[in-house]
Design a protein around this motif. Structure first.
Motif, PDB file in Angstrom:
ATOM      1  N   ALA A  31       0.835  -1.200  -0.006  1.00  0.00           N
ATOM      2  CA  ALA A  31      -0.129   0.127   0.043  1.00  0.00           C
ATOM      3  C   ALA A  31       0.733   1.330   0.027  1.00  0.00           C
ATOM      4  N   TRP A  35      -0.468   3.646  -2.998  1.00  0.00           N
ATOM      5  CA  TRP A  35      -1.378   4.737  -2.591  1.00  0.00           C
ATOM      6  C   TRP A  35      -1.180   5.941  -3.208  1.00  0.00           C
ATOM      7  N   GLU A  63      -4.026  -2.264   1.257  1.00  0.00           N
ATOM      8  CA  GLU A  63      -4.402  -2.248   2.493  1.00  0.00           C
ATOM      9  C   GLU A  63      -5.317  -3.319   2.994  1.00  0.00           C
TER      10      GLU A  63
END
Length: 150
Positions: A31, A35, A63
């Motif tokens: 993540a 992200w 996540e």
């Protein structure tokens, strides 16, 4: 662009642009690596997938599903974990995810040998990866150049 430049390696002459009527999603096991790209993709109205909410986007980007999440969200995390490479099984899992959310493509983020994030585009209709490799601007965490290319 703060003097930053975009790094892209082209393995073919064919452009990486795809029909994005269904939008793009970002998938990764990491993540932290994915992200920043996911935020940039989902902030762009042209690239944002209409059928993907934040909870699903976060799970796809690496996540873990929240405590007490739905079985569907936990299953999505399992599909994401099953994507290992560009092998046939991984392409099948990516195709199932693309179909579930009506995606045109999925940007799969991995880490290179030096632990820097890179992304490859899985084209849903063709069920294959495009040859272009995307990287953040100057090896950082901003993906401005990649978003411009997409």
């Amino acid at each position: 662009m703060d003097g930053e430049s975009f790094v892209v390696q082209r393995a073919s002459v064919r452009a990486a642009a795809v029909e994005v009527s269904g939008g793009l999603a970002v998938l990764s096991a990491d993540a932290d690596a994915a992200w920043p790209l996911a935020r940039a993709v989902y902030a762009n109205a042209t690239l944002r997938p209409p059928a993907l909410d934040e909870a699903h986007a976060r799970v796809l980007a690496g996540e873990p599903p929240p405590q007490n999440s739905s079985p569907e969200l936990r299953e999505l995390a399992e599909l994401r974990i099953a994507v290992r490479d560009e092998d046939g099984a991984s392409r099948q899992f990516l195709g199932a995810i693309a179909k579930r959310f009506g995606l045109a493509a999925i940007l799969v983020v991995t880490l290179d040998e030096e632990r820097r994030p890179i992304a490859r585009m899985f084209e849903a209709d063709a069920a294959r990866f495009d040859a272009t490799t995307y990287a953040p601007d100057f090896g950082g965490s901003r993906w401005v150049g990649a978003i411009g290319q997409l």
